[in-house]
Design a protein around this motif. Structure first.
Motif, PDB file in Angstrom:
ATOM      1  N   ASN A   1      -4.379   6.953   0.628  1.00 32.11           N
ATOM      2  CA  ASN A   1      -3.892   5.832  -0.155  1.00 32.11           C
ATOM      3  C   ASN A   1      -3.894   6.258  -1.619  1.00 32.11           C
ATOM      4  O   ASN A   1      -4.825   6.924  -2.073  1.00 32.11           O
ATOM      5  CB  ASN A   1      -4.810   4.625   0.067  1.00 32.11           C
ATOM      6  N   THR A   2      -2.876   5.888  -2.381  1.00 31.55           N
ATOM      7  CA  THR A   2      -2.791   6.314  -3.776  1.00 31.55           C
ATOM      8  C   THR A   2      -3.926   5.769  -4.624  1.00 31.55           C
ATOM      9  O   THR A   2      -4.266   6.346  -5.645  1.00 31.55           O
ATOM     10  CB  THR A   2      -1.459   5.889  -4.411  1.00 31.55           C
ATOM     11  N   LYS A   3      -4.548   4.669  -4.218  1.00 34.42           N
ATOM     12  CA  LYS A   3      -5.616   4.063  -5.004  1.00 34.42           C
ATOM     13  C   LYS A   3      -6.985   4.659  -4.712  1.00 34.42           C
ATOM     14  O   LYS A   3      -7.948   4.386  -5.417  1.00 34.42           O
ATOM     15  CB  LYS A   3      -5.636   2.560  -4.785  1.00 34.42           C
ATOM     16  N   ASP A   4      -7.107   5.499  -3.682  1.00 34.90           N
ATOM     17  CA  ASP A   4      -8.379   6.143  -3.367  1.00 34.90           C
ATOM     18  C   ASP A   4      -8.612   7.326  -4.295  1.00 34.90           C
ATOM     19  O   ASP A   4      -7.681   7.917  -4.831  1.00 34.90           O
ATOM     20  CB  ASP A   4      -8.401   6.623  -1.913  1.00 34.90           C
ATOM     21  N   LYS A   5      -9.866   7.700  -4.464  1.00 34.53           N
ATOM     22  CA  LYS A   5     -10.225   8.824  -5.314  1.00 34.53           C
ATOM     23  C   LYS A   5      -9.745  10.134  -4.707  1.00 34.53           C
ATOM     24  O   LYS A   5      -9.465  10.208  -3.516  1.00 34.53           O
ATOM     25  CB  LYS A   5     -11.737   8.873  -5.503  1.00 34.53           C
ATOM     26  N   ARG A   6      -9.718  11.176  -5.539  1.00 34.73           N
ATOM     27  CA  ARG A   6      -9.227  12.479  -5.086  1.00 34.73           C
ATOM     28  C   ARG A   6      -9.984  12.984  -3.861  1.00 34.73           C
ATOM     29  O   ARG A   6      -9.407  13.501  -2.922  1.00 34.73           O
ATOM     30  CB  ARG A   6      -9.356  13.502  -6.214  1.00 34.73           C
ATOM     31  N   ASN A   7     -11.302  12.856  -3.874  1.00 36.93           N
ATOM     32  CA  ASN A   7     -12.114  13.334  -2.763  1.00 36.93           C
ATOM     33  C   ASN A   7     -12.634  12.179  -1.916  1.00 36.93           C
ATOM     34  O   ASN A   7     -13.599  12.329  -1.188  1.00 36.93           O
ATOM     35  CB  ASN A   7     -13.278  14.178  -3.273  1.00 36.93           C
TER      36      ASN A   7
ATOM     37  N   ILE B   1       4.852  12.657  -2.043  1.00 35.61           N
ATOM     38  CA  ILE B   1       4.278  14.003  -1.998  1.00 35.61           C
ATOM     39  C   ILE B   1       3.942  14.422  -3.423  1.00 35.61           C
ATOM     40  O   ILE B   1       4.783  14.333  -4.316  1.00 35.61           O
ATOM     41  CB  ILE B   1       5.263  14.988  -1.358  1.00 35.61           C
ATOM     42  N   SER B   2       2.713  14.883  -3.625  1.00 40.45           N
ATOM     43  CA  SER B   2       2.319  15.323  -4.959  1.00 40.45           C
ATOM     44  C   SER B   2       3.074  16.602  -5.317  1.00 40.45           C
ATOM     45  O   SER B   2       3.522  17.357  -4.452  1.00 40.45           O
ATOM     46  CB  SER B   2       0.812  15.555  -5.037  1.00 40.45           C
ATOM     47  N   GLU B   3       3.183  16.845  -6.609  1.00 36.75           N
ATOM     48  CA  GLU B   3       3.922  18.001  -7.093  1.00 36.75           C
ATOM     49  C   GLU B   3       3.294  19.313  -6.616  1.00 36.75           C
ATOM     50  O   GLU B   3       3.995  20.242  -6.227  1.00 36.75           O
ATOM     51  CB  GLU B   3       3.968  17.967  -8.615  1.00 36.75           C
ATOM     52  N   SER B   4       1.972  19.377  -6.623  1.00 37.04           N
ATOM     53  CA  SER B   4       1.295  20.604  -6.218  1.00 37.04           C
ATOM     54  C   SER B   4       1.498  20.910  -4.735  1.00 37.04           C
ATOM     55  O   SER B   4       1.715  22.057  -4.356  1.00 37.04           O
ATOM     56  CB  SER B   4      -0.197  20.529  -6.545  1.00 37.04           C
TER      57      SER B   4
ATOM     58  N   MET C   1       0.851  -1.183   0.000  1.00 39.59           N
ATOM     59  CA  MET C   1       0.000   0.000   0.000  1.00 39.59           C
ATOM     60  C   MET C   1       0.889   1.236   0.000  1.00 39.59           C
ATOM     61  O   MET C   1       1.785   1.373   0.809  1.00 39.59           O
ATOM     62  CB  MET C   1      -0.903   0.009   1.230  1.00 39.59           C
ATOM     63  N   SER C   2       0.637   2.130  -0.933  1.00 33.07           N
ATOM     64  CA  SER C   2       1.409   3.348  -1.052  1.00 33.07           C
ATOM     65  C   SER C   2       0.578   4.528  -0.550  1.00 33.07           C
ATOM     66  O   SER C   2      -0.602   4.645  -0.856  1.00 33.07           O
ATOM     67  CB  SER C   2       1.796   3.554  -2.515  1.00 33.07           C
ATOM     68  N   ILE C   3       1.226   5.390   0.184  1.00 40.86           N
ATOM     69  CA  ILE C   3       0.565   6.553   0.784  1.00 40.86           C
ATOM     70  C   ILE C   3       1.082   7.817   0.103  1.00 40.86           C
ATOM     71  O   ILE C   3       2.264   7.930  -0.191  1.00 40.86           O
ATOM     72  CB  ILE C   3       0.860   6.618   2.299  1.00 40.86           C
ATOM     73  N   THR C   4       0.207   8.780  -0.115  1.00 40.52           N
ATOM     74  CA  THR C   4       0.611  10.039  -0.722  1.00 40.52           C
ATOM     75  C   THR C   4       0.006  11.227   0.024  1.00 40.52           C
ATOM     76  O   THR C   4      -1.067  11.120   0.619  1.00 40.52           O
ATOM     77  CB  THR C   4       0.214  10.084  -2.214  1.00 40.52           C
ATOM     78  N   ILE C   5       0.723  12.332  -0.024  1.00 35.97           N
ATOM     79  CA  ILE C   5       0.218  13.601   0.516  1.00 35.97           C
ATOM     80  C   ILE C   5      -0.209  14.408  -0.695  1.00 35.97           C
ATOM     81  O   ILE C   5       0.599  14.703  -1.573  1.00 35.97           O
ATOM     82  CB  ILE C   5       1.308  14.334   1.320  1.00 35.97           C
ATOM     83  N   ARG C   6      -1.497  14.764  -0.760  1.00 38.59           N
ATOM     84  CA  ARG C   6      -2.029  15.433  -1.936  1.00 38.59           C
ATOM     85  C   ARG C   6      -3.168  16.371  -1.557  1.00 38.59           C
ATOM     86  O   ARG C   6      -3.574  16.444  -0.400  1.00 38.59           O
ATOM     87  CB  ARG C   6      -2.520  14.413  -2.950  1.00 38.59           C
ATOM     88  N   LEU C   7      -3.679  17.079  -2.551  1.00 43.36           N
ATOM     89  CA  LEU C   7      -4.791  18.001  -2.341  1.00 43.36           C
ATOM     90  C   LEU C   7      -6.115  17.287  -2.592  1.00 43.36           C
ATOM     91  O   LEU C   7      -6.233  16.481  -3.500  1.00 43.36           O
ATOM     92  CB  LEU C   7      -4.692  19.187  -3.299  1.00 43.36           C
ATOM     93  N   ALA C   8      -7.107  17.600  -1.767  1.00 42.18           N
ATOM     94  CA  ALA C   8      -8.471  17.119  -1.954  1.00 42.18           C
ATOM     95  C   ALA C   8      -9.357  18.353  -2.110  1.00 42.18           C
ATOM     96  O   ALA C   8      -9.331  19.255  -1.265  1.00 42.18           O
ATOM     97  CB  ALA C   8      -8.926  16.279  -0.774  1.00 42.18           C
ATOM     98  N   LYS C   9     -10.113  18.405  -3.192  1.00 37.87           N
ATOM     99  CA  LYS C   9     -10.923  19.581  -3.489  1.00 37.87           C
ATOM    100  C   LYS C   9     -12.267  19.511  -2.773  1.00 37.87           C
ATOM    101  O   LYS C   9     -12.897  18.466  -2.704  1.00 37.87           O
ATOM    102  CB  LYS C   9     -11.144  19.677  -4.994  1.00 37.87           C
ATOM    103  N   PHE C  10     -12.703  20.635  -2.233  1.00 42.32           N
ATOM    104  CA  PHE C  10     -14.039  20.760  -1.661  1.00 42.32           C
ATOM    105  C   PHE C  10     -14.460  22.219  -1.797  1.00 42.32           C
ATOM    106  O   PHE C  10     -13.730  23.035  -2.325  1.00 42.32           O
ATOM    107  CB  PHE C  10     -14.077  20.280  -0.202  1.00 42.32           C
ATOM    108  N   GLY C  11     -15.648  22.536  -1.372  1.00 40.66           N
ATOM    109  CA  GLY C  11     -16.166  23.893  -1.525  1.00 40.66           C
ATOM    110  C   GLY C  11     -17.279  23.914  -2.551  1.00 40.66           C
ATOM    111  O   GLY C  11     -17.677  22.891  -3.082  1.00 40.66           O
ATOM    112  N   ARG C  12     -17.754  25.088  -2.832  1.00 38.50           N
ATOM    113  CA  ARG C  12     -18.863  25.179  -3.776  1.00 38.50           C
ATOM    114  C   ARG C  12     -18.366  25.567  -5.165  1.00 38.50           C
ATOM    115  O   ARG C  12     -17.193  25.849  -5.368  1.00 38.50           O
ATOM    116  CB  ARG C  12     -19.892  26.171  -3.270  1.00 38.50           C
ATOM    117  N   LYS C  13     -19.282  25.590  -6.097  1.00 34.16           N
ATOM    118  CA  LYS C  13     -18.968  25.875  -7.491  1.00 34.16           C
ATOM    119  C   LYS C  13     -18.322  27.257  -7.641  1.00 34.16           C
ATOM    120  O   LYS C  13     -18.804  28.237  -7.067  1.00 34.16           O
ATOM    121  CB  LYS C  13     -20.261  25.807  -8.292  1.00 34.16           C
TER     122      LYS C  13
END
Length: 82
Positions: A24-30, A66-69, A1-13
């Motif tokens: 986990n790298t295999k999970d969806k962004r949100n 760690i993600s590039e962003s 299992m690979s772990i990553t530090i990344r951004l998850a988007k939330f908020g309104r339109k």
């Protein structure tokens, strides 16, 4: 299992905010995540960005990728708001 530090988007339109999460790298962004490290809100002026340095370095020492962003945010190289 690979772990990553990344951004998850939330908020309104057209007013997005992001959480800096450990997931986990295999999970969806949100999808499921293990820990929240901080936030980034480019919609507000001035832009708000904060993170927990202790948690960040703890996960990094455990081998989290760690993600590039996120790397650009933390290193201060991402300054499109200035």
């Amino acid at each position: 299992m690979s772990i990553t530090i990344r951004l998850a988007k939330f908020g309104r339109k057209k007013a997005h905010s992001f959480r800096i999460v450990v997931a986990n790298t295999k999970d969806k962004r949100n999808g499921m995540f293990l820990d929240i490290l901080g936030f980034y809100n480019p919609s507000e002026k001035p832009v708000k960005f904060a993170y927990d340095k202790n948690k960040y370095f703890e996960w990094k020492s455990k081998g989290a990728l760690i993600s590039e962003s996120v790397e650009k945010l933390i290193d201060g190289r991402y300054r499109d708001w200035e």
